[in-house]
Design a protein around this motif. Structure first.
Motif, PDB file in Angstrom:
ATOM      1  N   UNK A   6       0.851  -1.200   0.000  1.00 53.89           N
ATOM      2  CA  UNK A   6       0.000   0.000   0.000  1.00 53.89           C
ATOM      3  C   UNK A   6       0.884   1.248   0.000  1.00 53.89           C
ATOM      4  N   UNK A   9       2.755   1.545  -3.497  1.00 53.23           N
ATOM      5  CA  UNK A   9       1.870   2.020  -4.567  1.00 53.23           C
ATOM      6  C   UNK A   9       1.569   3.503  -4.387  1.00 53.23           C
ATOM      7  N   UNK A  10       1.257   3.905  -3.149  1.00 55.58           N
ATOM      8  CA  UNK A  10       0.969   5.317  -2.877  1.00 55.58           C
ATOM      9  C   UNK A  10       2.195   6.178  -3.176  1.00 55.58           C
ATOM     10  N   UNK A  75      -7.689  -0.216   1.484  1.00 56.44           N
ATOM     11  CA  UNK A  75      -7.135  -0.064   0.136  1.00 56.44           C
ATOM     12  C   UNK A  75      -7.983   0.906  -0.709  1.00 56.44           C
ATOM     13  N   UNK A  76      -9.310   0.771  -0.614  1.00 52.32           N
ATOM     14  CA  UNK A  76     -10.176   1.645  -1.411  1.00 52.32           C
ATOM     15  C   UNK A  76     -10.223   3.058  -0.851  1.00 52.32           C
ATOM     16  N   UNK A  79      -7.168   4.542  -2.266  1.00 50.50           N
ATOM     17  CA  UNK A  79      -7.312   4.870  -3.690  1.00 50.50           C
ATOM     18  C   UNK A  79      -8.196   6.104  -3.882  1.00 50.50           C
ATOM     19  N   UNK A  82      -5.985   8.991  -3.355  1.00 54.94           N
ATOM     20  CA  UNK A  82      -5.081   9.166  -4.495  1.00 54.94           C
ATOM     21  C   UNK A  82      -5.822   9.740  -5.707  1.00 54.94           C
ATOM     22  N   UNK A  83      -7.110   9.384  -5.839  1.00 55.26           N
ATOM     23  CA  UNK A  83      -7.873   9.915  -6.966  1.00 55.26           C
ATOM     24  C   UNK A  83      -7.924  11.435  -6.920  1.00 55.26           C
ATOM     25  N   UNK A  84      -8.290  11.995  -5.777  1.00 53.71           N
ATOM     26  CA  UNK A  84      -8.388  13.456  -5.688  1.00 53.71           C
ATOM     27  C   UNK A  84      -7.022  14.121  -5.833  1.00 53.71           C
TER      28      UNK A  84
ATOM     29  N   UNK B  11       3.585  -2.543  -9.105  1.00 46.03           N
ATOM     30  CA  UNK B  11       3.109  -1.318  -8.460  1.00 46.03           C
ATOM     31  C   UNK B  11       3.520  -0.095  -9.260  1.00 46.03           C
ATOM     32  N   UNK B  12       4.776  -0.087  -9.721  1.00 46.71           N
ATOM     33  CA  UNK B  12       5.270   1.045 -10.503  1.00 46.71           C
ATOM     34  C   UNK B  12       4.469   1.217 -11.781  1.00 46.71           C
ATOM     35  N   UNK B  15       0.898   2.316 -11.034  1.00 51.50           N
ATOM     36  CA  UNK B  15       0.877   3.708 -10.571  1.00 51.50           C
ATOM     37  C   UNK B  15       0.996   4.666 -11.754  1.00 51.50           C
ATOM     38  N   UNK B  46     -12.517   8.615 -17.306  1.00 46.82           N
ATOM     39  CA  UNK B  46     -11.265   8.486 -16.578  1.00 46.82           C
ATOM     40  C   UNK B  46     -11.508   7.795 -15.240  1.00 46.82           C
ATOM     41  N   UNK B  50      -9.827   4.457 -13.883  1.00 48.61           N
ATOM     42  CA  UNK B  50      -9.128   4.558 -12.597  1.00 48.61           C
ATOM     43  C   UNK B  50      -9.599   3.431 -11.679  1.00 48.61           C
ATOM     44  N   UNK B  57      -5.209  -3.634  -9.151  1.00 48.90           N
ATOM     45  CA  UNK B  57      -4.153  -3.520  -8.148  1.00 48.90           C
ATOM     46  C   UNK B  57      -4.565  -4.262  -6.870  1.00 48.90           C
ATOM     47  N   UNK B  58      -5.807  -4.031  -6.437  1.00 45.11           N
ATOM     48  CA  UNK B  58      -6.295  -4.703  -5.223  1.00 45.11           C
ATOM     49  C   UNK B  58      -6.244  -6.224  -5.357  1.00 45.11           C
ATOM     50  N   UNK B  61      -2.742  -7.532  -5.447  1.00 44.86           N
ATOM     51  CA  UNK B  61      -2.224  -7.473  -4.088  1.00 44.86           C
ATOM     52  C   UNK B  61      -2.662  -8.706  -3.287  1.00 44.86           C
ATOM     53  N   UNK B 179     -15.985  -3.961  -7.004  1.00 43.15           N
ATOM     54  CA  UNK B 179     -15.742  -2.944  -5.969  1.00 43.15           C
ATOM     55  C   UNK B 179     -16.071  -3.474  -4.580  1.00 43.15           C
TER      56      UNK B 179
ATOM     57  N   UNK D   5      10.695   4.271   3.407  1.00 44.80           N
ATOM     58  CA  UNK D   5       9.725   4.945   2.547  1.00 44.80           C
ATOM     59  C   UNK D   5      10.294   6.225   1.957  1.00 44.80           C
TER      60      UNK D   5
END
Lengths: 197, 197, 197, 197
Positions: A6, A9-10, A75-76, A79, A82-84, B11-12, B15, B46, B50, B57-58, B61, B179, D5
């Motif tokens: 996590x 990825x972030x 995880x969600x 995400x 990360x979306x915003x 992950x890279x 991302x 988008x 996304x 990814x989830x 993982x 989801x 990190x």
């Protein structure tokens, strides 16, 4: 569940967001200091968004240190944050290219606001996994920064329709508040240790 | 063989894919809410991609947590999956820029389908290394989601030639099914632990 | 010196290279299968470079597993390899956009050749740190693939000036040879274990 | 606080910076060696910046190995360094596209200078956490390279207004000085071990 992926990825997404924004800096065609000064507003706007992504990365780093359980909901929630944040290059660019017009400036503020809400939800999700007397809840305490900044974003959004630069000023103030390093988690870790991997 | 580099590389790539798509969001030239509303379809498209990259990814993982052996075949099965995912910015963009015309919408569906097949093959490869009563096979169980979604993609592709937006609706439904967090692996890990590093 | 950061940095660069190339895939303006077929050569060229970066990632992964000492020379030998790989988007694009003209095709071959030489030098540097009877030297053995592929690149470069597509054919053949997973290292690890972190 | 990190995020940002610059290499429209020769100055400029990012990555790698404590101040000192490095694609591009005009060449030098200052501040911050007889301070010693290069950048900046290519020559010399691998840290680690994770 392991939290290191996590984090990785972030880190990847944040590293890309922070670097993509520099692509918005269009190379001037002339070779003068005046041409560089012309890029200055873009440069400062880019700096503001850079600092915001930096703040989120720092806070994310601190928060995850005290997290132990990472499940699908986390995880969600991550995400969602990360979306915003991934919309920053878009909102920064729109605000900058229109010369800080009211609507684009307000939209930039909404992006800041939604990212703050997403961060808050992620924090809640992590705390729920630990209980209200878990390490994260205790380290965060009253969280006055987390409560003040959405207010500043809202004031900034409202101000954008009147004087956009006052709105931007609010967003700068909110960033400065976060720039003061958050000693809560550090102090807590120093006393109690991290939640381990 | 060590699986952490496989995870880091994936992950890279994921991302970057997830962040590159935001570059498709062209900054409007006007500073109005109407101009922003004009970007809305692109924004929603988008968002769909996304979410799909997030789902992959989830699931990736979760799946890798139960994998122990990583050999050359696994590396290529993983690259095969990443290949179809890396086409998302292209297929998303084509579908969006042509305003959801039949062929581009169907091609988007094919990309989803091929990614699903690649994911299935990666899963098979990992299970083959553990045996059918290994942790991954037992955690996945009947895998109704994995079996249903290709059907939805195929129906969506067919529908695209008739009513593209119905096709897109199918792709949205398939995303929503995923989801809902996949508790199978989490429950399994809670009971039996991960496969370790 | 710790090799995990070398791996992480290389993973990052390779992930970006492999994903950036997809940006070369220009979205067709029309919504027809014919328009998609028009993109097919670009698609296949992209696939070839994707496979090459995948091969390098796989081999890099295997090789580093048997490496123990990572010093400053290794870091620069690795950056040298990454430099030639980072030119792939450029050379792929030039070859593709000129429709496989002689010079751009030969330049693509030179990029493959220089990357192969850089990989060889990195391998030498790592072996020198272990001695000729170290695990890496023993796992690699005669290295016929590593010796054959530069020959294929050279033949392909020469052929490009006569019939560019024959040159490209050579580059495809060299890729196929590597696609067969390299069991040497895996067998060695199975028998002797890795060099540890 | 965990330093892994910080390393991962820095690796991500540096990997993106180093790869983004290759996008500045515009594909020539003609298919001749002459067209390629036309790209040569851009290619060499890109190589110089590639080497600089490589130098920073190497030094960062070495320095962090001897760091033990990572607090909020270190995170921001690190982001400060990444900020100036993330401007490399912009300053490189401006210098290159204007054909090494005085102002853009000087600005490139200022970017090098500010990155060097940021690196120095990060080093100071890390040393302050260990004390002046800590492992990092002892490994770095007199740091003549770190003291000489800002002087070279300043001389190069001044020379840019007279003969830009002399300025660029200074920047090349400063890079060459760093290219010689820094044995201080390696020797120190060999004798005393790293600071651990």
């Amino acid at each position: 569940m392991n939290k290191s992926r996590l984090e990785a990825f972030s880190d990847g997404v944040l590293a890309i967001i922070i670097t993509i924004m520099v692509l918005e800096l269009r190379v001037p065609e002339e070779s003068t200091w005046a041409a560089l000064r012309h890029v200055a507003p873009t440069f400062l706007t880019y700096l503001l968004s850079f600092v915001y992504v930096g703040i989120y990365w720092n806070n994310h780093h601190h928060m995850l240190q005290l997290a132990s359980k990472v499940n699908g909901t986390v995880l969600w929630a991550n995400l969602h944050l990360l979306f915003w944040l991934s919309l920053f290059p878009f909102t920064t660019s729109w605000m900058d290219e229109t010369g800080f017009d009211p609507v684009p400036t307000a939209v930039y503020g909404f992006d800041l606001l939604f990212a703050a809400v997403a961060y808050f939800l992620l924090q809640r999700t992590l705390i729920r996994g630990q209980g209200v007397d878990g390490p994260l809840a205790r380290a965060i305490g009253r969280d006055w920064k987390g409560k003040l900044s959405p207010v500043l974003y809202l004031v900034g959004i409202a101000a954008s329709f009147w004087q956009p630069l006052v709105g931007v000023g609010m967003f700068v103030v909110a960033a400065l508040i976060w720039l003061v390093p958050d000693r809560r988690v550090e102090r807590f870790v120093a006393e109690h240790g991290t939640a381990g991997r």
